[in-house]
Each structure stands twice: as structure tokens, then as C-alpha cells.
Design an enzyme around this catalytic site. Structure first.
Site, PDB file in Angstrom:
ATOM      1  N   LYS A  45      -0.350 -77.394  77.083  1.00  0.00           N
ATOM      2  CA  LYS A  45      -0.615 -75.959  76.887  1.00  0.00           C
ATOM      3  C   LYS A  45       0.584 -75.294  76.225  1.00  0.00           C
ATOM      4  O   LYS A  45       0.427 -74.442  75.356  1.00  0.00           O
ATOM      5  CB  LYS A  45      -0.913 -75.279  78.230  1.00  0.00           C
TER       6      LYS A  45
ATOM      7  N   LYS B 257     -10.458 -86.411  74.011  1.00  0.00           N
ATOM      8  CA  LYS B 257     -11.637 -86.232  74.867  1.00  0.00           C
ATOM      9  C   LYS B 257     -12.526 -85.096  74.350  1.00  0.00           C
ATOM     10  O   LYS B 257     -12.058 -84.204  73.649  1.00  0.00           O
ATOM     11  CB  LYS B 257     -11.208 -85.963  76.303  1.00  0.00           C
TER      12      LYS B 257
ATOM     13  N   LYS C 192     -14.101 -78.256  75.751  1.00  0.00           N
ATOM     14  CA  LYS C 192     -14.826 -77.005  75.504  1.00  0.00           C
ATOM     15  C   LYS C 192     -14.308 -76.297  74.265  1.00  0.00           C
ATOM     16  O   LYS C 192     -15.033 -75.585  73.597  1.00  0.00           O
ATOM     17  CB  LYS C 192     -14.664 -76.072  76.707  1.00  0.00           C
TER      18      LYS C 192
HETATM   19  P1  TYM Z   1     -12.734 -78.331  83.398  1.00  0.00           P
HETATM   20  O1  TYM Z   1     -13.436 -77.024  83.468  1.00  0.00           O
HETATM   21  O2  TYM Z   1     -11.843 -78.583  82.233  1.00  0.00           O
HETATM   22  O3  TYM Z   1     -13.766 -79.513  83.459  1.00  0.00           O
HETATM   23  C1  TYM Z   1     -14.756 -79.578  84.468  1.00  0.00           C
HETATM   24  C2  TYM Z   1     -15.020 -81.014  84.854  1.00  0.00           C
HETATM   25  O4  TYM Z   1     -15.424 -81.779  83.715  1.00  0.00           O
HETATM   26  C3  TYM Z   1     -14.596 -82.933  83.575  1.00  0.00           C
HETATM   27  N1  TYM Z   1     -14.396 -83.222  82.141  1.00  0.00           N
HETATM   28  C4  TYM Z   1     -14.586 -84.426  81.600  1.00  0.00           C
HETATM   29  N2  TYM Z   1     -14.935 -85.608  82.134  1.00  0.00           N
HETATM   30  C5  TYM Z   1     -15.074 -86.659  81.302  1.00  0.00           C
HETATM   31  N3  TYM Z   1     -14.862 -86.578  79.955  1.00  0.00           N
HETATM   32  C6  TYM Z   1     -14.507 -85.409  79.374  1.00  0.00           C
HETATM   33  N4  TYM Z   1     -14.349 -85.339  78.053  1.00  0.00           N
HETATM   34  C7  TYM Z   1     -14.336 -84.274  80.201  1.00  0.00           C
HETATM   35  N5  TYM Z   1     -13.994 -82.971  79.977  1.00  0.00           N
HETATM   36  C8  TYM Z   1     -14.035 -82.347  81.181  1.00  0.00           C
HETATM   37  C9  TYM Z   1     -13.284 -82.561  84.246  1.00  0.00           C
HETATM   38  O5  TYM Z   1     -12.591 -83.710  84.671  1.00  0.00           O
HETATM   39  C10 TYM Z   1     -13.773 -81.728  85.403  1.00  0.00           C
HETATM   40  O6  TYM Z   1     -14.163 -82.556  86.483  1.00  0.00           O
HETATM   41  N6  TYM Z   1      -8.932 -77.872  86.604  1.00  0.00           N
HETATM   42  C11 TYM Z   1     -10.371 -78.126  86.506  1.00  0.00           C
HETATM   43  C12 TYM Z   1     -11.214 -77.157  87.296  1.00  0.00           C
HETATM   44  C13 TYM Z   1     -10.830 -77.038  88.714  1.00  0.00           C
HETATM   45  C14 TYM Z   1     -11.100 -77.983  89.766  1.00  0.00           C
HETATM   46  C15 TYM Z   1     -10.540 -77.414  90.927  1.00  0.00           C
HETATM   47  C16 TYM Z   1     -11.734 -79.221  89.789  1.00  0.00           C
HETATM   48  C17 TYM Z   1     -10.168 -76.006  89.271  1.00  0.00           C
HETATM   49  N7  TYM Z   1      -9.996 -76.210  90.592  1.00  0.00           N
HETATM   50  C18 TYM Z   1     -10.633 -78.067  92.161  1.00  0.00           C
HETATM   51  C19 TYM Z   1     -11.816 -79.875  91.044  1.00  0.00           C
HETATM   52  C20 TYM Z   1     -11.260 -79.303  92.202  1.00  0.00           C
HETATM   53  C21 TYM Z   1     -10.766 -78.023  85.051  1.00  0.00           C
HETATM   54  O7  TYM Z   1     -10.117 -77.381  84.271  1.00  0.00           O
HETATM   55  O8  TYM Z   1     -11.947 -78.597  84.759  1.00  0.00           O
END
Ligand code: TYM
Length: 333
Positions: free
Chosen positions: A113, A196, A199
Site C-alpha cells: 500500500k 492475483k 477488486k
Molecule cells: P478482501 O475484501 O480483499 O477479500 C475478501 C476475501 O476474498 C479472498 N480473495 C481471494 N482469494 C483467492 N484469490 C484471489 N485472487 C482473492 N482475492 C481476494 C480474500 O482472501 C478474502 O478471504 N482483510 C480482508 C477482510 C477482512 C477479514 C477480517 C477477513 C477484514 N477483517 C477478518 C477475515 C477475518 C480483506 O481485505 O479481504
């Protein structure tokens, strides 16, 4: 027997994509039957990048709708917005006292970031893993269904849990671990083969759960391939492997086997392969897209669902927070 506790969240920054589905939601669906599940929209986390206030509600509702459209049952799980559970930011504050600048600065996602937006290195970004730990620990969860990119954050959550327990000589927080049914955390790659699926980066190489059929077809037909394997049973380059992985996830087993054996025998035609993958992907995404769009039209219904979820989450969160405060000595009256 008490059901094990599960927590996971998805940030409300943009449309959900196949990475979110197969990295997270796919596991939520299996877990909702047998575990005590808390799934939430991580809208506090989305504030690190200062989204336009006008868009926030719609983004949160969209993520909730896309979760439900994918098959999540708000009767079986607690589905809530993180900002509706004030116990989370309080635990975050308490945990911040045990989180050190040095360790936070070393987190790879923080370093990324800083590299990508050097003008917005705010304290919320630095302490992102502490908030994430609070999300998980507030329910004393032991299993966390997330993709591979979140493994490091989970390790930090375990550290904070243990540090709190040790400092206050209490056995309050169990260690949370990444969970997947096949024991293998997935990473869905971008269709251009660069990193990867995400979004925000390269939207043409990302398939969103909201993409129209024609858009899906176009994106898949443009996915990176090459001139084909040079010898039988050759190892796949990772961008080809990714397409095969996607086919395995959305197509019938015999379709996958057919193309796998044509790859292994050097007879594969990527044009046909991608056409088939595109059709199977359309069949997979279209019903989710349509359901999510319908759900988003009924705002009152989504509000009811999120309020119910927040009630369930707050009941569990209040208990943990009260014990954490007591352990620290915040029990004056
Ligand atoms: P976020 O919003 O970036 O992504 C949500 C979930 O999707 C998974 N993910 C992926 N898995 C496989 N391949 C990909 N290309 C890919 N892109 C995203 C992420 O691993 C995630 O499971 N920090 C977290 C959100 C969060 C969270 C938490 C998760 C906040 N607090 C507590 C679990 C527990 C995040 O930014 O996810």
C-alpha cells in the site's frame, strides 16, 4: 456439542470477483451448515482509502446482496456490517496497545500500500491487521475461511491473541486459523497472468460476479495463453494452470478431464478450451448476478437482514469485550 466459531469478512470496495468467491464465499457456504458463523462486510476497513460517502451504503449493501445471492443464508449465519458492531473498534483500540510499530511496518500488504499510494499512508492502514484481529477475536473464532493473501494477517491475529492472554494471564482468546475444506488455500490469478485477481487492479482480467454474459465471454477469450505445450505431460505455466483451475471449479468433471487430457497429449486448442470455459463461467455467474441485482432492489429487506445480523454479532461481541475489559482492569463500578 458446541459448534466451533467461524469469522470472515469482505471489504466493501468494489464488486466481488471470482477470487472472493472461491477464496472465501465458497467455503462460507459449506461452513454455514455445521459451524457458528459470523460473516461481515468490512466497511471500516474500506475507509482506509476514503471512499465517497455517497457510495458507501450502496457498496455495503451490494457486498451483502452478493453474499446472499451466492447462497449464504442470513437465517443460519450472522451477516452484518462491521460498523454496526461498536464492540469491534473498542477491542481494536485495546489490541493496539499490544501491537508494535515495527511489526506492523513489516507486513507485506502494508508495504504494498505504501508503494502504491505513498500520499495516503494513514494510521488506519498501518493498524489494518489489528482491526482484522479484533474482527476475529471479538467472537473468539477458531476458524477463518479466507484466501491465501490473508494468511499473514491471520498469523498476526494469533500473535495478538497470545500476547493478550500472556500479558493478562488469562485464557480468553483461542488461536484463529485459516480454514479451507480441501486444506489448501486458493489463489485465483488475474486472467492476464499478472498477480492475483483483485477488486481494483486490471478490471479486464478480473471476472466479477456482476459481469454480464458477453463481458465474461470477452474477458475469457482474451485471457493469456501461448502456443501450447511443447511435449506430452508438460508442466503448465501458471496462467494456463489458472484457467484449468477455473474450469475445474465451474465446469462438469468430464469437461475438465477432456481438456486436461488434450493438454497432456499436446492436442489442446486454446480457442475451443476458452470458449467452453466461457460458457461454463456464464452458467455459473449469471444466476448469482441476477439474484444479487434483485436483492439490491429491496433495500428494506437488506436492512432487516443486516440489523438481525448485527444483533446476533453484538450479543457474542459484548461478552468477549466485557471479559477483555475486566482482564485489563477496566471494571470500576
Ligand atoms: P478482501 O475484501 O480483499 O477479500 C475478501 C476475501 O476474498 C479472498 N480473495 C481471494 N482469494 C483467492 N484469490 C484471489 N485472487 C482473492 N482475492 C481476494 C480474500 O482472501 C478474502 O478471504 N482483510 C480482508 C477482510 C477482512 C477479514 C477480517 C477477513 C477484514 N477483517 C477478518 C477475515 C477475518 C480483506 O481485505 O479481504
Amino acid at each position: 456439542m458446541q459448534k466451533e466459531i467461524v469469522v470472515s469478512g469482505i471489504r466493501s470496495t468494489g464488486f466481488l470477483h471470482l477470487g472472493n468467491y472461491f477464496g472465501a464465499i465458497h467455503n462460507y457456504l459449506k461452513m454455514q451448515e455445521d459451524y457458528n458463523c459470523y460473516f461481515f462486510v468490512a466497511d471500516f476497513h474500506s475507509l482506509t482509502t476514503h471512499p465517497d460517502p455517497k457510495d458507501l451504503k450502496q457498496s455495503v449493501f451490494r457486498v451483502a446482496a452478493e453474499n446472499i445471492a451466492s447462497g449464504l443464508d442470513p437465517e443460519k449465519v450472522a451477516l452484518y456490517a462491521q460498523t454496526d458492531v461498536p464492540e469491534i473498534p473498542e477491542l481494536y483500540l485495546l489490541m493496539n496497545m499490544l501491537a508494535y510499530k515495527g511489526e506492523l511496518e513489516k507486513v507485506p500488504t502494508f508495504k504494498d500500500k505504501v508503494r502504491l499510494s505513498p500520499d495516503n499512508v494513514n494510521a488506519g492502514l498501518l493498524t489494518y491487521p489489528v482491526l482484522m484481529a479484533a474482527d476475529i477475536l471479538i467472537h473468539r473464532a477458531v476458524k477463518v475461511p479466507v484466501g491465501k493473501d490473508q494468511e499473514q494477517h491471520l498469523e498476526m491475529a494469533r500473535n495478538f491473541a497470545n500476547r493478550f492472554n500472556t500479558r493478562y494471564n488469562i485464557d480468553l482468546f483461542p488461536e484463529p486459523h485459516v480454514f479451507r475444506f480441501d486444506n489448501n488455500t486458493v489463489k485465483i490469478m488475474s486472467l492476464d497472468g499478472n498477480g492475483k485477481m483483485s477488486k481494483s487492479e486490471n478490471q479486464n482480467a478480473t471476472i466479477y460476479l456482476n459481469d454480464e454474459d458477453e463481458v465474461i465471454r470477452k474477458k475469457i477469450m482474451k485471457a493469456k495463453t501461448d502456443s501450447g505445450p511443447a511435449e506430452p505431460n508438460a508442466e503448465m505455466p501458471d496462467y494456463i494452470q489458472n484457467l484449468f483451475d477455473l474450469m475445474k471449479l465451474v465446469a462438469p468433471a468430464d469437461t475438465y478431464e477432456h481438456f486436461k487430457s488434450s493438454y497432456d497429449s499436446c492436442n489442446i486448442r486454446y480457442g475451443d478450451f476458452k470458449k467452453q470455459l466461457a460458457e461454463d463461467m456464464v452458467n455459473f455467474v449469471a444466476p448469482i448476478r441476477t439474484r444479487a441485482q434483485d436483492l439490491q432492489k429491496d433495500e428494506a429487506q437488506l436492512q432487516r437482514i443486516l440489523k438481525l445480523g448485527a444483533e446476533k454479532a453484538r450479543a457474542s461481541a459484548a461478552k468477549t469485550l466485557s471479559e477483555a475489559r475486566k482482564a485489563i482492569g477496566i471494571n470500576y463500578y
